[in-house]
Design a protein around this motif. Structure first.
Motif, PDB file in Angstrom:
ATOM      1  N   VAL A  83       0.844  -1.194   0.000  1.00 43.68           N
ATOM      2  CA  VAL A  83       0.000   0.000   0.000  1.00 43.68           C
ATOM      3  C   VAL A  83       0.881   1.247   0.000  1.00 43.68           C
ATOM      4  CG1 VAL A  83      -1.628   1.350   1.388  1.00 43.68           C
ATOM      5  CG2 VAL A  83      -2.000  -1.105   1.062  1.00 43.68           C
ATOM      6  N   MET A  84       1.918   1.232   0.825  1.00 46.43           N
ATOM      7  CA  MET A  84       2.825   2.379   0.893  1.00 46.43           C
ATOM      8  C   MET A  84       3.595   2.547  -0.423  1.00 46.43           C
ATOM      9  SD  MET A  84       1.961   3.430   3.797  1.00 46.43           S
ATOM     10  CE  MET A  84       3.049   4.788   4.082  1.00 46.43           C
ATOM     11  N   VAL A  85       3.959   1.448  -1.063  1.00 45.69           N
ATOM     12  CA  VAL A  85       4.653   1.517  -2.355  1.00 45.69           C
ATOM     13  C   VAL A  85       3.740   2.138  -3.409  1.00 45.69           C
ATOM     14  CG1 VAL A  85       5.639   0.133  -4.238  1.00 45.69           C
ATOM     15  CG2 VAL A  85       6.275  -0.353  -1.865  1.00 45.69           C
ATOM     16  N   VAL A  86       2.465   1.805  -3.375  1.00 47.27           N
ATOM     17  CA  VAL A  86       1.503   2.414  -4.303  1.00 47.27           C
ATOM     18  C   VAL A  86       1.442   3.929  -4.072  1.00 47.27           C
ATOM     19  CG1 VAL A  86      -0.960   2.566  -4.897  1.00 47.27           C
ATOM     20  CG2 VAL A  86       0.153   0.329  -4.707  1.00 47.27           C
ATOM     21  N   LEU A  87       1.462   4.350  -2.809  1.00 48.28           N
ATOM     22  CA  LEU A  87       1.489   5.787  -2.508  1.00 48.28           C
ATOM     23  C   LEU A  87       2.763   6.440  -3.060  1.00 48.28           C
ATOM     24  CD1 LEU A  87       0.166   5.852   1.167  1.00 48.28           C
ATOM     25  CD2 LEU A  87      -1.042   6.566  -0.905  1.00 48.28           C
ATOM     26  N   LEU A 120       6.903  14.771   1.946  1.00 52.40           N
ATOM     27  CA  LEU A 120       5.934  13.679   1.795  1.00 52.40           C
ATOM     28  C   LEU A 120       6.569  12.307   1.570  1.00 52.40           C
ATOM     29  CD1 LEU A 120       3.079  15.361  -0.264  1.00 52.40           C
ATOM     30  CD2 LEU A 120       3.086  14.770   2.160  1.00 52.40           C
ATOM     31  N   PRO A 121       7.574  12.173   0.701  1.00 52.16           N
ATOM     32  CA  PRO A 121       8.109  10.830   0.500  1.00 52.16           C
ATOM     33  C   PRO A 121       8.749  10.243   1.758  1.00 52.16           C
ATOM     34  CG  PRO A 121       9.434  12.428  -0.697  1.00 52.16           C
ATOM     35  CD  PRO A 121       8.217  13.146  -0.194  1.00 52.16           C
ATOM     36  N   LEU A 122       9.245  11.103   2.636  1.00 61.39           N
ATOM     37  CA  LEU A 122       9.801  10.591   3.892  1.00 61.39           C
ATOM     38  C   LEU A 122       8.692   9.974   4.740  1.00 61.39           C
ATOM     39  CD1 LEU A 122      12.398  10.322   5.522  1.00 61.39           C
ATOM     40  CD2 LEU A 122      11.813  12.483   6.631  1.00 61.39           C
ATOM     41  N   LEU A 123       7.503  10.583   4.717  1.00 55.02           N
ATOM     42  CA  LEU A 123       6.366  10.044   5.463  1.00 55.02           C
ATOM     43  C   LEU A 123       5.886   8.712   4.883  1.00 55.02           C
ATOM     44  CD1 LEU A 123       4.340  13.334   6.010  1.00 55.02           C
ATOM     45  CD2 LEU A 123       5.887  12.181   7.616  1.00 55.02           C
ATOM     46  N   PRO A 127       7.579   4.387   7.059  1.00 50.83           N
ATOM     47  CA  PRO A 127       6.770   3.196   7.340  1.00 50.83           C
ATOM     48  C   PRO A 127       7.192   1.972   6.521  1.00 50.83           C
ATOM     49  CG  PRO A 127       5.355   5.098   7.086  1.00 50.83           C
ATOM     50  CD  PRO A 127       6.736   5.532   6.701  1.00 50.83           C
ATOM     51  N   ILE A 128       7.599   2.184   5.267  1.00 54.75           N
ATOM     52  CA  ILE A 128       8.074   1.046   4.469  1.00 54.75           C
ATOM     53  C   ILE A 128       9.282   0.412   5.153  1.00 54.75           C
ATOM     54  CG2 ILE A 128       9.203   0.380   2.301  1.00 54.75           C
ATOM     55  CD1 ILE A 128       7.429   2.445   0.881  1.00 54.75           C
TER      56      ILE A 128
END
Length: 137
Positions: A83-87, A120-123, A127-128
């Motif tokens: 899910v995080m990769v999709v984001l 944003l990418p750090l957020l 989690p990844i």
């Protein structure tokens, strides 16, 4: 399979370097343009960086699928990671939209906006990283 994992991590690191740096180019473009400076070189740099990070994204995803199919589909952490990769992929495409606006001369966001956009990418990445290392579920 460890070689695949090694190259997956290498490609992911390169992709993330681009993801973190491209918005900084947007910052310099926005501030330079507002100051009346020549920002042509920044447009060229952003285009080349986007091409590089797109190639690294494709390699990351391809090697990630290879690992996924090689080691199985188990673990809730993996589904959360995906899910995080999709984001992250969505953020990547959001950068493309700004790059197209930059090339057209219609990028009208401020340097401050892009400084925040750069966070944003750090957020997404933190989690990844936690999901992959800790595997909490």
């Amino acid at each position: 399979m460890l070689w695949v994992k090694t190259f997956h991590i290498l490609a992911m690191t390169s992709w993330m370097a681009g993801i973190f740096y491209l918005p900084r180019i947007f910052v310099h473009y926005a501030e330079g343009r507002a100051a009346g400076q020549d920002v042509t070189r920044l447009i060229i740099m952003a285009g080349k960086l986007y091409g590089f990070m797109s190639l690294m994204a494709v390699l990351t995803l391809g090697l990630g699928f290879w690992l996924w199919f090689g080691w199985g589909f188990g673990g809730g952490w993996l589904h959360a990671k995906l899910v995080m990769v999709v984001l992250l992929i969505g953020y990547h495409h959001w950068c493309l939209r700004y790059l197209k606006q930059m090339r057209a001369g219609t990028l009208d966001r401020s340097g401050r906006y892009f400084r925040l956009f750069n966070e944003l990418p750090l957020l997404i990445f933190v989690p990844i990283l936690i999901l992959v290392v800790v595997k909490p579920f």
